[in-house]
Design an enzyme around this catalytic site. Structure first.
Site, PDB file in Angstrom:
ATOM      1  N   ASP A 131       0.817  -1.217   0.000  1.00  6.04           N
ATOM      2  CA  ASP A 131       0.000   0.000   0.000  1.00  6.04           C
ATOM      3  C   ASP A 131       0.848   1.263   0.000  1.00  6.04           C
ATOM      4  OD1 ASP A 131       0.983  -0.431   2.568  1.00  6.04           O
ATOM      5  OD2 ASP A 131      -0.945  -0.860   3.446  1.00  6.04           O
ATOM      6  N   ASN A 138      -7.454  -3.329  14.388  1.00  2.00           N
ATOM      7  CA  ASN A 138      -8.838  -3.668  14.018  1.00  2.00           C
ATOM      8  C   ASN A 138      -8.887  -4.842  13.039  1.00  2.00           C
ATOM      9  OD1 ASN A 138      -7.916  -2.499  11.670  1.00  2.00           O
ATOM     10  ND2 ASN A 138      -9.448  -0.883  11.572  1.00  2.00           N
ATOM     11  N   HIS A 197      -7.081  -5.114  10.203  1.00  2.00           N
ATOM     12  CA  HIS A 197      -6.848  -4.822   8.777  1.00  2.00           C
ATOM     13  C   HIS A 197      -5.528  -5.420   8.295  1.00  2.00           C
ATOM     14  CE1 HIS A 197      -4.854  -0.766   9.932  1.00  2.00           C
ATOM     15  NE2 HIS A 197      -3.945  -1.381   9.217  1.00  2.00           N
ATOM     16  N   GLU A 220      -9.553  -2.232   5.266  1.00  4.70           N
ATOM     17  CA  GLU A 220     -10.219  -1.955   6.535  1.00  4.70           C
ATOM     18  C   GLU A 220     -11.449  -2.855   6.696  1.00  4.70           C
ATOM     19  OE1 GLU A 220      -8.800  -0.266   8.730  1.00  4.70           O
ATOM     20  OE2 GLU A 220      -8.251   1.772   8.162  1.00  4.70           O
TER      21      GLU A 220
HETATM   22  C1  GLP Z   1      -0.573   0.048   8.701  1.00  6.40           C
HETATM   23  C2  GLP Z   1      -0.231  -0.675   7.376  1.00  6.40           C
HETATM   24  C3  GLP Z   1      -0.313  -2.173   7.532  1.00  6.40           C
HETATM   25  C4  GLP Z   1       0.304  -2.563   8.846  1.00  6.40           C
HETATM   26  C5  GLP Z   1      -0.555  -2.058   9.986  1.00  6.40           C
HETATM   27  C6  GLP Z   1       0.052  -2.240  11.354  1.00  6.40           C
HETATM   28  O1  GLP Z   1      -1.601   0.953   8.646  1.00  6.40           O
HETATM   29  N1  GLP Z   1      -0.989  -0.273   6.237  1.00  6.40           N
HETATM   30  O2  GLP Z   1       0.319  -2.801   6.437  1.00  6.40           O
HETATM   31  O3  GLP Z   1       0.395  -3.955   8.962  1.00  6.40           O
HETATM   32  O4  GLP Z   1      -0.994  -0.747   9.774  1.00  6.40           O
HETATM   33  O5  GLP Z   1       1.026  -1.283  11.638  1.00  6.40           O
HETATM   34  P1  GLP Z   1       2.095  -1.473  12.762  1.00  6.40           P
HETATM   35  O6  GLP Z   1       2.999  -2.555  12.329  1.00  6.40           O
HETATM   36  O7  GLP Z   1       2.821  -0.143  12.843  1.00  6.40           O
HETATM   37  O8  GLP Z   1       1.368  -1.804  14.019  1.00  6.40           O
END
Ligand code: GLP
Length: 236
Positions: A63, A129, A131, A136
């Site tokens: 992404d 959540n 995702h 989402e």
């Molecule tokens: C982000 C990314 C995801 C990631 C998630 C968790 O928003 N788009 O690919 O896995 O949220 O983030 P973190 O690893 O900082 O907890």
């Protein structure tokens, strides 16, 4: 799903780096799907240290924020350069273009990239959540690349990387769940108690669009690396 629980995030990240090195050593892996966020940071640290030979491997990221240029210090393109690409050489990199002016064309372009570069090994983190990528709650399990609206929970969680929550982009381009499920092998990492509920739902809960990661229950080759905190709510 194979579940591997380590005492710490560091221990787990080291194991993932070892798995990656051993999986790519046979030369059959041509494309890896990569993820951003704080979760894979130690994995990338171990890859930088181990310097596996990735020169024949193409990377495809999950992404990118809408509105951020590739050289913006909070873009995922910049993140990948800083934490991995500047130190480990790959054949080619693909990420969605946050500045694309035609969203539909950009999503179609990325789907084309994915069709031409089928993912052999996909790294995933998970949102609190549930995702995956930026898919989402409510996202379709057969979805392709989309321009998505980020939820309040995700904006709040990602605000820590920006000076204020107002600066967090509210939209992103994300590979769809359908494309993620097309990957040959999926390796999901989750660390810390703030991920424990999402991990429990992903592994033990019913499959539901409300928890996007439950789509992985349908995939034949998923390995989940957890620290003890992220695994703390598992009962089975
Ligand atoms: C982000 C990314 C995801 C990631 C998630 C968790 O928003 N788009 O690919 O896995 O949220 O983030 P973190 O690893 O900082 O907890």
């Amino acid at each position: 799903m194979n579940i591997i629980i380590s005492k710490t995030k560091d221990e787990a990240s080291k194991k993932v780096a070892e798995l990656f090195a051993s999986d790519i050593s046979g030369g059959v892996i041509k494309t890896v799907g990569l993820a951003t966020g704080s979760t894979p940071l130690d994995f990338y640290k171990y890859l930088r240290a181990a310097q596996p030979d990735c020169q024949a491997i193409t990377t495809v990221n999950l992404d990118e924020y809408v509105g951020l240029a590739a050289n913006h210090d909070q873009s995922y393109s910049y993140f990948m350069h800083e934490h991995l690409f500047k130190d480990v050489a790959f054949a080619k990199h693909y990420l969605p273009d946050g500045l694309a002016t035609d969203s539909a064309a950009e999503c179609a372009r990325y789907d084309e990239v994915l069709a031409e570069n089928p993912i052999d090994w996909q790294l995933l983190g998970i949102g609190g959540n549930g995702h995956i990528g930026f898919n989402e709650p409510g996202a379709a399990f057969d979805g392709k690349t989309q321009r998505v609206q980020l939820t309040e929970a995700t904006l709040a969680a990602n605000a820590r990387f920006f000076d204020s929550i107002e600066e967090v982009p509210t939209e992103a381009y994300s590979m769809g769940i359908g494309s993620i499920l097309n990957s040959e092998k999926i390796v999901l990492l989750a660390f810390g108690e703030e991920k424990a509920a999402a991990i429990k739902a992903m592994i033990e809960g019913p499959m539901t669009n409300e928890v996007p990661a439950t789509a992985l229950q349908n995939h034949a080759n998923v390995t989940v690396f957890l620290d003890e905190a992220a695994a703390s709510l598992l009962t089975k």
